[in-house]
Design a protein around this motif. Structure first.
Motif, PDB file in Angstrom:
ATOM      1  N   LYS A 216       0.992  -1.249   0.109  1.00 62.86           N
ATOM      2  CA  LYS A 216      -0.118  -0.168  -0.040  1.00 62.86           C
ATOM      3  C   LYS A 216       0.849   1.170   0.152  1.00 62.86           C
ATOM      4  CE  LYS A 216      -3.957  -1.915   2.239  1.00 62.86           C
ATOM      5  NZ  LYS A 216      -4.867  -1.890   3.412  1.00 62.86           N
ATOM      6  N   GLN A 217       1.939   1.245   0.536  1.00 61.26           N
ATOM      7  CA  GLN A 217       2.779   2.430   0.860  1.00 61.26           C
ATOM      8  C   GLN A 217       3.809   2.635  -0.635  1.00 61.26           C
ATOM      9  OE1 GLN A 217       4.951   1.351   4.282  1.00 61.26           O
ATOM     10  NE2 GLN A 217       3.102   2.027   5.646  1.00 61.26           N
ATOM     11  N   ALA A 218       3.819   1.550  -1.152  1.00 57.95           N
ATOM     12  CA  ALA A 218       4.728   1.584  -2.787  1.00 57.95           C
ATOM     13  C   ALA A 218       4.268   2.670  -3.400  1.00 57.95           C
ATOM     14  CB  ALA A 218       4.861   0.357  -3.256  1.00 57.95           C
ATOM     15  N   VAL A 219       5.542   3.287  -4.055  1.00 56.47           N
ATOM     16  CA  VAL A 219       5.259   4.437  -5.153  1.00 56.47           C
ATOM     17  C   VAL A 219       6.080   4.041  -6.333  1.00 56.47           C
ATOM     18  CG1 VAL A 219       4.661   6.178  -3.275  1.00 56.47           C
ATOM     19  CG2 VAL A 219       7.116   5.757  -4.312  1.00 56.47           C
ATOM     20  N   PHE A 220       5.592   4.525  -7.373  1.00 57.32           N
ATOM     21  CA  PHE A 220       6.128   4.206  -8.626  1.00 57.32           C
ATOM     22  C   PHE A 220       7.751   4.824  -8.855  1.00 57.32           C
ATOM     23  CE2 PHE A 220       6.945   4.470 -13.247  1.00 57.32           C
ATOM     24  CZ  PHE A 220       6.345   3.207 -13.518  1.00 57.32           C
ATOM     25  N   PRO A 221       8.555   3.957  -8.887  1.00 57.67           N
ATOM     26  CA  PRO A 221      10.127   4.294  -8.591  1.00 57.67           C
ATOM     27  C   PRO A 221      10.742   5.219  -9.715  1.00 57.67           C
ATOM     28  CG  PRO A 221       9.976   2.026  -9.626  1.00 57.67           C
ATOM     29  CD  PRO A 221       8.456   2.546  -9.659  1.00 57.67           C
ATOM     30  N   LEU A 295      11.284  -1.929  -6.005  1.00 52.63           N
ATOM     31  CA  LEU A 295      10.145  -1.701  -5.055  1.00 52.63           C
ATOM     32  C   LEU A 295      10.676  -2.253  -3.708  1.00 52.63           C
ATOM     33  CD1 LEU A 295       7.219  -2.681  -7.369  1.00 52.63           C
ATOM     34  CD2 LEU A 295       7.918  -0.533  -6.728  1.00 52.63           C
ATOM     35  N   ARG A 296      11.404  -3.254  -3.626  1.00 52.57           N
ATOM     36  CA  ARG A 296      12.006  -3.728  -2.590  1.00 52.57           C
ATOM     37  C   ARG A 296      12.819  -2.682  -1.512  1.00 52.57           C
ATOM     38  NH1 ARG A 296      12.716  -8.771  -4.737  1.00 52.57           N
ATOM     39  NH2 ARG A 296      11.278 -10.348  -4.357  1.00 52.57           N
ATOM     40  N   GLN A 297      13.439  -1.790  -2.547  1.00 56.39           N
ATOM     41  CA  GLN A 297      14.124  -0.690  -1.952  1.00 56.39           C
ATOM     42  C   GLN A 297      13.497   0.151  -1.366  1.00 56.39           C
ATOM     43  OE1 GLN A 297      16.518   0.916  -5.405  1.00 56.39           O
ATOM     44  NE2 GLN A 297      17.660  -0.853  -5.763  1.00 56.39           N
ATOM     45  N   GLN A 298      12.155   0.390  -1.687  1.00 60.29           N
ATOM     46  CA  GLN A 298      11.446   1.412  -0.991  1.00 60.29           C
ATOM     47  C   GLN A 298      10.672   0.420   0.320  1.00 60.29           C
ATOM     48  OE1 GLN A 298       7.896   2.254  -3.424  1.00 60.29           O
ATOM     49  NE2 GLN A 298       9.443   3.035  -5.236  1.00 60.29           N
ATOM     50  N   GLY A 299      11.014  -0.696   0.663  1.00 61.66           N
ATOM     51  CA  GLY A 299      10.539  -1.331   1.809  1.00 61.66           C
ATOM     52  C   GLY A 299       9.509  -2.483   1.402  1.00 61.66           C
ATOM     53  N   LEU A 300       9.167  -2.638   0.227  1.00 64.14           N
ATOM     54  CA  LEU A 300       8.311  -3.639  -0.140  1.00 64.14           C
ATOM     55  C   LEU A 300       8.827  -4.986   0.594  1.00 64.14           C
ATOM     56  CD1 LEU A 300       5.773  -4.727  -1.621  1.00 64.14           C
ATOM     57  CD2 LEU A 300       7.141  -5.042  -3.531  1.00 64.14           C
ATOM     58  N   LYS A 301       7.830  -5.857   1.044  1.00 64.71           N
ATOM     59  CA  LYS A 301       8.275  -6.986   1.730  1.00 64.71           C
ATOM     60  C   LYS A 301       7.783  -8.442   0.850  1.00 64.71           C
ATOM     61  CE  LYS A 301       9.817  -4.940   5.443  1.00 64.71           C
ATOM     62  NZ  LYS A 301      11.292  -4.802   5.773  1.00 64.71           N
ATOM     63  N   LEU A 302       7.516  -8.168  -0.366  1.00 64.61           N
ATOM     64  CA  LEU A 302       7.281  -9.136  -1.116  1.00 64.61           C
ATOM     65  C   LEU A 302       8.398 -10.164  -1.479  1.00 64.61           C
ATOM     66  CD1 LEU A 302       5.204  -8.790  -4.422  1.00 64.61           C
ATOM     67  CD2 LEU A 302       7.507  -9.778  -4.517  1.00 64.61           C
ATOM     68  N   LYS A 303       7.886 -11.615  -1.654  1.00 68.91           N
ATOM     69  CA  LYS A 303       8.756 -12.568  -1.650  1.00 68.91           C
ATOM     70  C   LYS A 303       8.580 -13.113  -3.172  1.00 68.91           C
ATOM     71  CE  LYS A 303       9.300 -13.823   2.956  1.00 68.91           C
ATOM     72  NZ  LYS A 303      10.904 -13.678   3.241  1.00 68.91           N
ATOM     73  N   SER A 304       9.649 -13.512  -3.799  1.00 67.16           N
ATOM     74  CA  SER A 304       9.296 -13.873  -5.272  1.00 67.16           C
ATOM     75  C   SER A 304      10.447 -14.955  -5.493  1.00 67.16           C
ATOM     76  CB  SER A 304       9.536 -12.712  -6.163  1.00 67.16           C
ATOM     77  OG  SER A 304      11.077 -12.271  -6.152  1.00 67.16           O
ATOM     78  N   VAL A 305       9.879 -15.923  -6.230  1.00 66.94           N
ATOM     79  CA  VAL A 305      10.772 -17.052  -6.635  1.00 66.94           C
ATOM     80  C   VAL A 305      10.839 -17.275  -8.266  1.00 66.94           C
ATOM     81  CG1 VAL A 305       8.929 -18.959  -6.611  1.00 66.94           C
ATOM     82  CG2 VAL A 305      11.382 -19.600  -6.374  1.00 66.94           C
TER      83      VAL A 305
END
Length: 826
Positions: A216-221, A295-305
């Motif tokens: 929700k807090q993510a912004v376009f990079p 997006l993780r650099q902004q704090g996104l906690k998403l996990k991907s494989v």
């Protein structure tokens, strides 16, 4: 329970898992062994469903079939529902015929005591010999025990019987095993299973909350480029409305991040549970990983494989999933859950390198580790195959039995999915393979060898009847399909007992080919054409050709919420809608190029054609003359051809005419290794005053998916319209779509060819700093049928001949130099 406790209970996250998935995940143990089971049980499923009903029908009045059972429990972090369907429940007068004496005696005792008798029946159908079972498979029994506990709890039973029923699909022979469990015994066992699952459940619940909050807090990079904000908004709108969207956006718009960002926001808003980023090439998987990393650099906690091909991950030189050969296969299931939990709780970007590292540390199979991780992460980056191909798809998500999920499918380079889809849902068998399998089986099983011989004879009959029309009707193949089933029955008897005979590997390859053929045969409809074709020598091919894959693709896409198809080349979009979803009402968006047209010159030559009937030494000379005349600026150029033969012929003429004097020449080879490809591309990075002219294949590995920015590539010559070579399948496509009232020639030849042209042209301008020229070298580009497929940005096309081409292109480069002088900081 107080009102506050009830509110807390209601607000707890709710999770669901079916009995089968629960026991297969928590209770798996032992080795990976491709020699055991193979696909026998999986491929017996459809025949097994009929046998299930047959066995259930014999149960009598005391037998209830397909009984749904569900149990919800508080597992600290969530309310967990475990559910499933018991194959059968027997109550009252349980027949004792064939039971072990000890079990029969227990039943008689309880009948004498007038106690209620109840049994759970778990039915397993297969082709293997059921009398070889000395005890039930542990996972099969575990499923039955789950149902036994759930039903005993529901009905307040002190004890319950379990009947394990194994059925041979060919002979209908049955072997049963009986067990009696007390409720307390089952409860202790069941809670142990749930306790083992609880840590994964806690991880999932906690992680999902973190992901949603951070998304929700993510912004376009980046600052939005021209057209990019509109594209992102349309993609999110399609996800919100659970629709499909076709996006044509040229290189430079930032298609990947424009698709990934709204998908992440959709997860944050609870619209989606998982994102599948699907690609046709390895290079685009890297771009997807980089987008999530931004997006993780902004704090996104998403996990991907990222799932890589099995052969690329395998530690052996030649893959062999045999615990006697592979140390990772031996005991893999004993170690995999610890490895998986450690990786999930410590990593966010589960890349190929990450998987390899953890797999090495825990001595497990890296490929299976990647597949397991896909169940728990938020985003899966993988090849199209893992979604669509029935042979390798992620069956937990996309098999016929899998439930619909809130999945988002982001399909990169979607123009590739038409041909890939056709290949995935087509199937072929070869007479030569049948003869080889017959020879391998003769020393092992006369019955199996005879069955293979009957297949060979049937193929011979097809060959003798082959006339001008290679196509067959389904009724002409039904008897052959029955013979294939009989062959599998005999072969599986062999495979249950022997894996050490000569030709085992080749026999197994044919075994899987037959399974795939029968699987596709069962789904034959008006979107398929069956044909026979002579191969080299005496070989014959029988092929189920999926002409229009949209129906098969849509069945998978319907498992998710929304699909975004994106590519720089989706023209005409009606063609892709017809062949990818079959829905003309799907929305489409066209985003114009953000780059100035002044940075790109595009011309059409005269007097050149790649038509087969017009190929000649004089034609090749003319092509070389254009290359000499148009490469006025030193730099790197690519020349694309429709065939290796024509490319080599022009290359040879070029050498004769001095094309290599003062220039570096290189040519694509048909058998390039990965190292060869890397060396080929490194030529474009060399700092050399000499121009480079690289001869490449249109539609090949260097015509799309490579990123040569700025002065690494300043020009492309596209010789020909890219039309596929005339062949049986192209003629079938032509005829099929004509019958549908469409332009058959365009569907079979023009549209696929022009896609290759547009992809090759797209190699030239990759960034705002790029300048380059594109020369379309075929008179047919002047025709309306081809010009109508040009993108909007090609409205400024120039028409040149051998007398004007040097002047025109020199002026283009001079204009660029003047612009640079006027804008020195640009």
């Amino acid at each position: 329970m107080t009102a506050q406790e009830q509110r807390v209970e209601q607000e707890k996250p709710k999770r669901r898992i079916c009995v089968r998935n629960l026991v297969e995940f928590i209770l798996r143990e032992g080795d990976i062994d491709a020699r055991q089971g193979g696909s026998m049980d999986v491929d017996a499923m459809q025949a097994g469903a009929k046998m299930h009903r047959k066995i259930q029908g014999r149960g009598g009045s005391h037998y209830r079939a397909e009984v749904p059972l569900s149990l919800t429990m508080d597992v600290d972090c969530a309310l967990l529902t475990v559910d499933g369907r018991a194959d059968g429940i027997l109550t009252g007068d349980i027949p004792t015929k064939g039971m072990p004496l000890a079990v029969e005696e227990r039943i008689r005792e309880r009948k004498a005591e007038k106690k209620n008798l109840t049994a759970i029946d778990e039915i397993k159908c297969m082709y293997r010999n059921v009398y070889e079972y000395e005890a039930p498979e542990p996972l099969h029994l575990a499923q039955a025990k789950c149902y036994a506990y759930m039903y005993a709890r529901q009905e307040n039973l002190e004890e319950i019987f379990v009947q394990m029923t194994y059925v041979n699909l060919d002979t209908e022979e049955i072997k049963r095993f009986w067990f009696l469990y007390s409720f307390l015994e089952l409860e202790k066992w069941f809670f142990g299973v749930i306790f083992s699952y609880a840590r994964f459940l806690e991880f999932e619940v906690t992680h999902l909350e973190d992901v949603k909050t951070s998304a929700k807090q993510a912004v376009f990079p980046f600052p939005y480029r021209k057209g990019q904000k509109e594209l992102t908004a349309m993609i999110y709108s399609s996800m919100l409305r659970a629709e499909h969207l076709f996006c044509q956006a040229p290189t430079g718009v930032g298609k990947t991040i424009s698709a990934v960002f709204p998908a992440v926001k959709a997860i944050g808003e609870g619209l989606a549970e998982k994102v599948f980023y699907l690609t046709a090439k390895t290079i685009t998987r890297t771009v997807a990983e980089e987008s999530f990393a931004l997006l993780r650099q902004q704090g996104l906690k998403l996990k991907s494989v990222t799932i890589s091909a099995k052969d690329k991950l395998c530690i052996l030189e030649e893959r062999d999933c045999n615990p006697e050969v592979c140390e990772r296969a031996k005991g893999h299931y004993d170690r995999i859950n610890e490895c998986l939990y450690e990786m999930l709780t410590h990593e966010e970007n589960i890349s190929r390198e990450c998987i390899v590292e953890y797999a090495k540390s825990y001595r497990v199979c890296p490929y299976d580790l990647a597949l397991d991780a896909a169940l728990w992460v938020d985003a899966v980056i993988c090849d199209y195959n893992y979604l669509f191909d029935p042979k390798v798809q992620l069956k937990r998500f996309f098999s016929e039995q899998a439930a619909k999920g809130e999945y988002l499918f982001l399909i990169d380079e979607a123009h590739n999915l038409v041909e890939r889809g056709r290949n995935m849902y087509s199937a072929s068998l070869y007479k030569e393979d049948m003869l080889a399998v017959k020879r391998y089986l003769q020393p092992v099983s006369r019955q199996a060898a005879n069955a293979a011989n009957r297949l060979n004879q049937a193929m011979l009959a097809y060959g003798k009847e082959l006339g001008d029309n290679p196509c067959l009707k389904r009724k002409e193949c039904d008897a052959f399909a029955v013979q294939l089933l009989r062959f599998l029955t005999e072969l599986e008897k062999v495979l249950d007992e022997r894996t050490d005979f000569e030709g085992y590997k080749e026999v197994m390859e044919f075994y899987f080919a037959v399974h795939h053929f029968l699987n596709m045969y069962e789904g034959l409809d008006e979107n398929y054409v069956i044909y026979v074709q002579k191969q080299t020598g005496k070989n014959l091919m029988l092929r189920l050709f999926c002409v229009n894959p949209s129906h098969c693709l849509s069945e998978i896409l319907d498992k998710g919420r929304s699909t975004i198809f994106f590519s720089a080349t989706l023209l005409p979009v009606s063609y892709y809608k017809e062949l990818l979803t079959g829905n003309k009402e799907d929305k489409a968006v066209y985003i114009p190029s953000p780059f100035s047209q002044e940075n790109r010159y595009i011309g059409i030559t005269s007097g050149v054609t790649s038509k087969y009937s017009s190929r000649s030494y004089e034609q090749y000379e003319r092509i070389v003359e254009y290359l000499l005349a148009a490469t006025v600026k030193p730099g790197n150029y690519m020349v694309f051809f429709s065939s290796y033969k024509m490319m080599q012929d022009v290359y040879d003429v070029g050498l004769e005419r001095g094309l290599g004097e003062g220039r570096r020449l290189t040519i694509q080879d048909s058998n390039m290794t990965e190292e060869d490809r890397e060396r080929f591309l490194l030529e474009f990075q060399r700092k050399d005053k000499k121009s480079l002219i690289a001869f490449c294949i249109l539609g090949g590995i260097f015509s799309e998916g490579i990123d040569l920015k700025e002065d690494q590539l300043i020009g492309a010559f596209i010789v020909g319209t890219g039309l596929p070579q005339v062949c049986v399948e192209r003629d079938i496509l032509n005829a099929y779509f004509k019958e549908q009232g469409m332009d058959g020639f365009a569907y079979a030849y023009v549209y696929p060819g022009m896609n290759k042209v547009l992809q090759a042209a797209g190699r030239v301008i990759r960034t705002e700093a790029d300048r380059g020229m594109i020369l379309l070298m075929d008179d047919r580009f002047r025709y309306g049928q081809y010009k109508s497929l040009f993108p909007q940005e090609w409205s400024d096309v120039h028409y040149v001949n051998q007398n004007t081409v040097t002047r025109e292109i020199t002026q283009f480069w001079q204009q660029g130099e003047n612009t640079d002088e006027e804008n020195p900081t640009s």
